[in-house]
Scaffold this motif. Structure first.
Motif, PDB file in Angstrom:
ATOM      1  N   ARG A  72       0.758  -1.278   0.008  1.00 48.81           N
ATOM      2  CA  ARG A  72      -0.039   0.019   0.086  1.00 48.81           C
ATOM      3  C   ARG A  72       0.791   1.204   0.125  1.00 48.81           C
ATOM      4  O   ARG A  72       0.552   2.271  -0.603  1.00 48.81           O
ATOM      5  CB  ARG A  72      -0.793   0.018   1.222  1.00 48.81           C
ATOM      6  CG  ARG A  72      -2.337  -0.544   1.018  1.00 48.81           C
ATOM      7  CD  ARG A  72      -3.288  -0.153   2.125  1.00 48.81           C
ATOM      8  NE  ARG A  72      -3.022  -1.308   3.146  1.00 48.81           N
ATOM      9  CZ  ARG A  72      -3.344  -1.218   4.470  1.00 48.81           C
ATOM     10  NH1 ARG A  72      -3.545   0.199   4.860  1.00 48.81           N
ATOM     11  NH2 ARG A  72      -2.940  -1.994   5.262  1.00 48.81           N
ATOM     12  N   GLU A  73       1.885   1.242   0.862  1.00 52.14           N
ATOM     13  CA  GLU A  73       2.759   2.291   0.945  1.00 52.14           C
ATOM     14  C   GLU A  73       3.691   2.682  -0.377  1.00 52.14           C
ATOM     15  O   GLU A  73       3.979   3.734  -0.451  1.00 52.14           O
ATOM     16  CB  GLU A  73       3.705   2.308   2.177  1.00 52.14           C
ATOM     17  CG  GLU A  73       2.718   2.227   3.465  1.00 52.14           C
ATOM     18  CD  GLU A  73       1.935   3.701   3.525  1.00 52.14           C
ATOM     19  OE1 GLU A  73       2.649   4.811   3.441  1.00 52.14           O
ATOM     20  OE2 GLU A  73       0.659   3.711   3.774  1.00 52.14           O
ATOM     21  N   CYS A  74       3.920   1.518  -1.041  1.00 55.97           N
ATOM     22  CA  CYS A  74       4.740   2.059  -2.077  1.00 55.97           C
ATOM     23  C   CYS A  74       4.416   3.043  -2.905  1.00 55.97           C
ATOM     24  O   CYS A  74       3.168   2.970  -3.664  1.00 55.97           O
ATOM     25  CB  CYS A  74       4.919   0.816  -3.124  1.00 55.97           C
ATOM     26  SG  CYS A  74       6.190   0.654  -4.230  1.00 55.97           S
ATOM     27  N   PRO A  75       5.333   4.089  -3.351  1.00 53.66           N
ATOM     28  CA  PRO A  75       4.768   5.238  -4.274  1.00 53.66           C
ATOM     29  C   PRO A  75       4.574   4.753  -5.675  1.00 53.66           C
ATOM     30  O   PRO A  75       3.843   5.158  -6.572  1.00 53.66           O
ATOM     31  CB  PRO A  75       5.699   6.180  -4.221  1.00 53.66           C
ATOM     32  CG  PRO A  75       6.782   5.666  -3.294  1.00 53.66           C
ATOM     33  CD  PRO A  75       6.402   4.456  -2.868  1.00 53.66           C
ATOM     34  N   TRP A  77       3.552   1.262  -6.528  1.00 50.91           N
ATOM     35  CA  TRP A  77       2.800   0.208  -6.306  1.00 50.91           C
ATOM     36  C   TRP A  77       3.481  -0.704  -7.026  1.00 50.91           C
ATOM     37  O   TRP A  77       2.737  -1.510  -8.039  1.00 50.91           O
ATOM     38  CB  TRP A  77       1.331   0.651  -6.889  1.00 50.91           C
ATOM     39  CG  TRP A  77       0.700   1.454  -6.060  1.00 50.91           C
ATOM     40  CD1 TRP A  77       0.337   1.669  -4.967  1.00 50.91           C
ATOM     41  CD2 TRP A  77       0.265   2.762  -6.781  1.00 50.91           C
ATOM     42  NE1 TRP A  77      -0.412   2.861  -4.718  1.00 50.91           N
ATOM     43  CE2 TRP A  77      -0.259   3.522  -5.671  1.00 50.91           C
ATOM     44  CE3 TRP A  77       0.630   3.472  -7.912  1.00 50.91           C
ATOM     45  CZ2 TRP A  77      -0.643   4.882  -5.725  1.00 50.91           C
ATOM     46  CZ3 TRP A  77      -0.088   4.645  -8.246  1.00 50.91           C
ATOM     47  CH2 TRP A  77      -0.476   5.551  -7.322  1.00 50.91           C
ATOM     48  N   MET A 114      11.354   2.750  -7.037  1.00 47.57           N
ATOM     49  CA  MET A 114      12.246   4.138  -6.973  1.00 47.57           C
ATOM     50  C   MET A 114      13.098   3.805  -5.892  1.00 47.57           C
ATOM     51  O   MET A 114      13.929   4.521  -5.818  1.00 47.57           O
ATOM     52  CB  MET A 114      11.223   4.915  -6.248  1.00 47.57           C
ATOM     53  CG  MET A 114      10.604   5.834  -7.499  1.00 47.57           C
ATOM     54  SD  MET A 114       9.264   6.732  -6.780  1.00 47.57           S
ATOM     55  CE  MET A 114      10.098   7.897  -5.897  1.00 47.57           C
ATOM     56  N   CYS A 116      13.238   3.814  -2.708  1.00 51.93           N
ATOM     57  CA  CYS A 116      12.997   4.899  -1.540  1.00 51.93           C
ATOM     58  C   CYS A 116      13.161   4.467  -0.054  1.00 51.93           C
ATOM     59  O   CYS A 116      13.255   4.993   0.632  1.00 51.93           O
ATOM     60  CB  CYS A 116      11.515   5.464  -1.902  1.00 51.93           C
ATOM     61  SG  CYS A 116      10.236   4.474  -1.675  1.00 51.93           S
ATOM     62  N   GLY A 117      12.664   2.957  -0.270  1.00 57.68           N
ATOM     63  CA  GLY A 117      12.881   2.198   1.002  1.00 57.68           C
ATOM     64  C   GLY A 117      11.590   2.347   2.089  1.00 57.68           C
ATOM     65  O   GLY A 117      11.697   2.104   3.227  1.00 57.68           O
ATOM     66  N   ILE A 118      10.532   2.953   1.628  1.00 62.58           N
ATOM     67  CA  ILE A 118       9.213   3.084   2.560  1.00 62.58           C
ATOM     68  C   ILE A 118       8.847   1.729   2.856  1.00 62.58           C
ATOM     69  O   ILE A 118       8.391   1.524   4.035  1.00 62.58           O
ATOM     70  CB  ILE A 118       8.319   4.102   1.669  1.00 62.58           C
ATOM     71  CG1 ILE A 118       8.666   5.382   1.448  1.00 62.58           C
ATOM     72  CG2 ILE A 118       6.815   4.102   2.392  1.00 62.58           C
ATOM     73  CD1 ILE A 118       7.880   6.253   0.961  1.00 62.58           C
ATOM     74  N   GLU A 121      10.618   0.169   5.651  1.00 60.99           N
ATOM     75  CA  GLU A 121      10.484   1.289   6.771  1.00 60.99           C
ATOM     76  C   GLU A 121       9.245   0.981   7.602  1.00 60.99           C
ATOM     77  O   GLU A 121       9.005   0.814   8.642  1.00 60.99           O
ATOM     78  CB  GLU A 121      10.562   2.542   6.557  1.00 60.99           C
ATOM     79  CG  GLU A 121      11.119   3.447   7.536  1.00 60.99           C
ATOM     80  CD  GLU A 121      10.981   4.741   7.099  1.00 60.99           C
ATOM     81  OE1 GLU A 121      11.281   5.205   5.848  1.00 60.99           O
ATOM     82  OE2 GLU A 121      10.643   6.025   7.899  1.00 60.99           O
ATOM     83  N   VAL A 122       7.985   0.644   6.912  1.00 61.21           N
ATOM     84  CA  VAL A 122       6.847   0.498   7.190  1.00 61.21           C
ATOM     85  C   VAL A 122       6.475  -0.984   7.942  1.00 61.21           C
ATOM     86  O   VAL A 122       5.704  -1.165   8.335  1.00 61.21           O
ATOM     87  CB  VAL A 122       5.318   0.748   6.318  1.00 61.21           C
ATOM     88  CG1 VAL A 122       6.030   2.408   6.001  1.00 61.21           C
ATOM     89  CG2 VAL A 122       5.670   0.154   5.351  1.00 61.21           C
ATOM     90  N   CYS A 123       7.373  -1.863   7.229  1.00 64.15           N
ATOM     91  CA  CYS A 123       7.057  -3.400   7.639  1.00 64.15           C
ATOM     92  C   CYS A 123       6.895  -3.480   9.086  1.00 64.15           C
ATOM     93  O   CYS A 123       7.926  -3.545   9.935  1.00 64.15           O
ATOM     94  CB  CYS A 123       8.043  -4.281   6.974  1.00 64.15           C
ATOM     95  SG  CYS A 123       7.678  -5.893   7.438  1.00 64.15           S
ATOM     96  N   PRO A 124       5.864  -3.923   9.773  1.00 66.60           N
ATOM     97  CA  PRO A 124       6.089  -4.024  11.278  1.00 66.60           C
ATOM     98  C   PRO A 124       6.388  -5.155  11.867  1.00 66.60           C
ATOM     99  O   PRO A 124       7.028  -5.416  12.943  1.00 66.60           O
ATOM    100  CB  PRO A 124       4.320  -4.151  11.607  1.00 66.60           C
ATOM    101  CG  PRO A 124       3.635  -3.977  10.337  1.00 66.60           C
ATOM    102  CD  PRO A 124       4.550  -4.228   9.195  1.00 66.60           C
TER     103      PRO A 124
END
Lengths: 185, 342, 391
Positions: A72-75, A77, A114, A116-118, A121-124
């Motif tokens: 979901r968070e990937c810019p 997708w 990209m 970016c690493g989001i 980072e968001v993986c809980p």
């Protein structure tokens, strides 16, 4: 027209000659430009990228619960996840069977990524890790879609997290050991 | 040494072939040494390393690449003029090499006024550049060509006037005579370095080098080919073999002018006569000595080329007309007075 | 450092006037020259339509938009973390600097204050982005006037700064390191000493540029008195950054604006101005700025406070409704983000005030009557990046 004051342009000549000498004779009278130049002759010589360098993402499948946060968070997708629910044996004897998500498909499309690493980072559940590997160019764009086996293989190349500078209050995270073949995630 | 009795046409052909081979070999060597390697070292990089050991065959690779490219004519270009202009420029270069001496007998044609001939012939390239500028039907090429015409004509004068001092000192326009004058002369009674005219004519030498840089349209005088503005100036529409001819012409002319400068100011193929080397040996050593001196001066040209920004054309015109020409005129007067007095 | 002499100024104006008279006498027709969009000198896809009379420019007009990527529209459907990674690519040479004003504006809307260490790390990377960006300018200005070698030195020495940024953030060009509430990660061990060595190297690089370019008479002849922008004209056109300071206006947002947002209040630095307003002044000011930035980085490394790097921020970031505008002294000039939020996960509207867009607006004014080579010099000295103009 400015009157030519000789020293200025001569100093410029001196700078370039000095650089040429530095490149040709980096240490001592023996010429060795390969060492003196700033060029790294890839692929014969390779520079080591930094530990945190964002090369490729690896997947630790055991930790993944297919919560879909990364997708979901990937810019762009570029992460494709499919999973199904199964029943796992209960933790204690006599308990209820647990419902777990099992991954069918976890693909990252590196032609879109990209870097970016989001997602990492968001993986809980700490299922995604960066590795500095960058040599995975392909001849066909379709081969840039890494499926979950390939992403699991990248796990071998994940470096340990570095220690921090003095004064930092951050805790150094640990990279989980790659799954052994016997456990077969 | 071997004395061959050859007919005139045989001898001429042999001389022309050997001269051409020497020219191309020297150009290739200079391009590799200075354009590929020395400039790379100045810029902290390695230059070509793949083609041949340490990139020595890179020029061959480049020649092969340019030869196999398509010969493009833009739609509105004037075909005949566009096609002919590279060859006009390289004709000027080849004609220049006719008089450059490499040894006591190693010259394609030993004319009586070889220096005058050399200066006259080097002006033909201006026509070639103007042809390229106009025939390309491209505004950038036109700007480059017009700038080139103005610049090259302006810098012919300091070049020729700088040589006049050498001619006065040597007493002849013949390049071989100038070489002998330097080799057998002596300066202030010291004979073991001969009399290289660079010592007495240092002003002439400096002006000649500056004018040479401008004649070759090298930075800091490369307005006609200003890469960051005009994207190769008058050469912008050329590709394939025609561009290759321009490329070779640029470096061959650099070597040619440097060879003439070496002959005039550094003593050419001769070593000082006091060293007592026999004529027979000079037939062998002469070309090597001449080549070394020419390559050294070419190195100077390229060193300056890659270190400096470029002048705007009104600034370089001002430099030529208001500064270099008066200096060379003064040099001629002083040389003449000193020659008569001593 | 001497200003352009009045005699030189009069000479240049007289030469232009006589050329113009000659063009009229010879009844030359104007020629329209198209510089770009593909051109080595225009830093990207900028098109300048210049109407020439001989070699003089009668009228010049920049046409931008060849690189428009629709940033302000695309961020309307991206969360704040995604926006941060996208805006790295606006000014791609000093990319961390793009994130900073956006994050500061978002933090103002959320009412969050980042911890001190995070602010210092932000300022540190901000200054390193400035060194990387303007260090490249110093070399590439040489390229505009014809010297090919300084560009290589600039790229070579910039690598060291990029390596340091990579060691911290993981990305050389696109750090994506700023977060609402702080920064993403802390400095790795040994980084501070390495960066000190790199700063020494950058100071040597500045000295080299000074010897090779600034001291060269040819460079001075090409740049002094060219493209003079007086202070009032600069202010009218909205120039910012080094362009403004080179015209004599003493304005630096680090010192004069947005106090308390970054660490500049605790640091000691000087702001360099030059009275001339010509291309040489813009080069000179930027050279001094790089030196000043290296000194700032040294101060930041010496005084780095210890502590956490992230404030308490909710997991899912929903910025409360409101509007905020924060602008900072970016390497290219003043860059600001005006965020309008309606309380969602995504911003409602983001207006990006980019420095190069205003810097390029002065081009028609400053290019009147100059010669063709001077067009390139002036464009090079104004220093814009296409990603910043077009967004």
């Amino acid at each position: 027209m400015p009157a030519p004051k000789v020293p200025g342009v001569l100093k410029g000549l001196g700078v370039t000659l000095r650089e040429a000498m530095k490149t040709m004779f980096p240490g001592g009278p023996v010429p060795s430009p390969s060492k003196g130049a700033a060029t790294v002759q890839y692929p014969r010589e390779k520079e080591l990228p930094a530990t945190r360098s964002r090369g490729v993402i690896s997947l630790h499948e055991e930790n993944c619960t297919s919560c879909m946060l990364c997708a979901r968070e990937c810019p762009d997708w570029c992460i494709y996840i499919e999973a199904h629910k199964t029943l796992a044996p209960p933790r204690r004897a006599g308990g209820k069977p647990r419902q777990v998500n099992t991954l069918d498909r976890f693909d990252i499309d590196y032609s879109l990524c990209m870097y970016c690493g989001i997602c990492v980072e968001v993986c809980p559940f700490e299922a995604l890790f960066w590795t500095p590997e960058y040599e995975y160019s392909e001849f066909k764009i379709a081969d840039l879609l890494h499926d979950k086996e390939r992403l699991g293989q990248w796990l071998d190349t994940v470096p340990e997290f570095e220690a921090y500078e003095a004064g930092s209050e951050a805790k150094v995270k640990k990279v989980p050991p790659p799954p052994t073949k016997a456990s077969g995630s | 040494m071997i004395a061959l009795e050859l007919a005139y046409w045989q001898e001429t052909t042999l001389r022309v072939v050997i001269g051409l081979a020497a020219l191309l070999a020297l150009t290739g060597g200079v391009v590799y040494l200075f354009l590929f390697k020395f400039v790379s070292f100045m810029q902290s990089r390695l230059g070509p390393m793949e083609a041949g050991p340490y990139g020595s065959l890179q020029l061959l690779a480049e020649v092969g690449k340019w030869l196999q490219k398509e010969d493009i004519f833009t739609e509105r270009a004037d075909r005949i003029v566009f096609a002919a202009s590279p060859f006009v420029v390289i004709t000027s270069t080849f004609l220049l090499f006719v008089v450059v001496p490499g040894g006591p007998n190693a010259v394609v044609a030993d004319l009586d006024n070889s220096l005058l001939y050399a200066m006259a012939v080097s002006a033909i390239s201006v026509i070639g550049i103007l042809m390229a500028g106009w025939a390309s039907a491209n505004k950038y090429a036109l700007l480059g060509g017009l700038r080139a015409a103005g610049q090259l004509v302006a810098y012919e004068l300091p070049m020729i006037l700088a040589i006049v001092g050498v001619v006065i000192q040597a007493g002849s326009l013949n390049l071989q005579d100038i070489v002998y004058a330097q080799s057998e002369g002596e300066i202030f009674g010291v004979g073991w370095i001969g009399n290289p005219f660079i010592l007495t004519q240092f002003v002439g030498f400096l002006v000649f080098m500056i004018a040479m840089q401008a004649e070759l349209t090298q930075t800091p005088f490369d307005m006609p080919v200003a890469e960051s503005e005009l994207v190769a100036g008058y050469m912008v529409e050329y590709s394939g073999i025609r561009f290759l001819v321009y490329f070779i012409a640029e470096f061959a002319t650099a070597v040619g002018f440097s060879a003439i400068a070496a002959t005039m100011f550094l003593g050419g193929w001769a070593l000082p006569a006091d060293w007592g080397i026999s004529r027979d040996w000079m037939h062998v050593i002469g070309p090597i000595v001449a080549a070394t001196k020419a390559i050294a001066l070419t190195g100077l040209v390229f060193w300056v080329r890659f270190s400096f920004p470029r002048f705007r054309e009104d600034q370089l015109q001002r430099l030529a007309w208001k500064f270099l020409i008066p200096i060379t005129l003064a040099n001629i007067v002083v040389t003449g007075v000193l020659k008569v007095a001593f | 450092m001497t200003a352009v002499s009045d005699r030189q100024k009069l000479q240049y104006i007289a030469a232009q006037a006589s050329d113009a008279r000659l063009n009229v006498e010879l009844e030359t027709e104007g020629m329209t020259l198209n510089l770009g969009p593909q051109h080595p000198a225009t830093h990207g896809t900028l098109r300048i339509v210049a109407r020439l009379d001989g070699e003089q420019v009668v009228h010049a007009e920049p046409i931008m938009g060849y690189m428009h990527r629709g940033y302000e529209k695309i961020v309307e459907v991206r969360t704040y973390a995604q926006v941060t990674t996208l805006i790295n690519r606006i000014d791609w040479l000093g990319s961390f600097a793009n994130e900073v004003p956006f994050i500061l504006a978002a933090e103002r809307l959320m009412g969050i204050e980042p911890p001190k260490r995070a602010t210092w790390i932000r300022t540190l990377l901000f200054e390193m982005a400035r060194i990387a960006n303007i260090g490249l300018f110093l070399g590439e200005m040489g390229l505009q006037v014809g010297a090919v070698t300084p560009a290589f030195y600039a790229f070579r020495d910039r690598e060291f700064v990029l390596n340091q940024i990579e060691a911290v953030t993981g990305g050389r060009f696109h750090p994506n390191f700023d977060r609402i509430g702080g920064v993403k990660d802390d400095l790795p061990k040994g980084w501070i000493d390495e960066t000190r060595a790199v700063m020494d190297r950058m100071r040597d690089f500045c000295d080299e540029m000074e010897e090779l370019l600034m001291g060269s008479e040819i460079f001075q002849a090409r740049c002094r008195g060219i493209g003079v922008i007086p202070a009032d004209v600069a202010l009218q056109f909205g120039l910012s950054g080094a362009n403004l300071r080179a015209s004599g206006v003493d304005w630096d947002i680090r010192r004069d604006g947005n106090h308390g947002l970054l660490a500049y209040d605790d640091l000691d630095f000087s702001v360099w101005t030059h009275p001339d307003g010509d291309s040489f002044a813009r080069f000179w000011v930027r050279l001094q700025e790089v030196r000043e930035a290296t000194k700032l980085v040294d101060q930041l490394l010496d005084g780095m406070p210890s502590g956490p790097i992230m404030a308490k921020v909710p997991r899912i970031i929903k910025v409360p409704a409101g509007e905020a505008f924060v602008s900072t002294e970016n390497p290219l000039g003043e860059m600001g983000y005006y965020i309008v939020s309606k309380g969602d996960l995504v911003p409602f509207r983001v207006k990006i005030r980019s420095a190069s867009f205003n810097n390029v607006s002065v081009v028609p004014w400053v290019l009147r009557g100059v010669y063709v080579p001077d067009i390139i010099t002036i464009l090079g000295s104004l220093y814009f990046i296409l990603g910043d103009i077009d967004r």
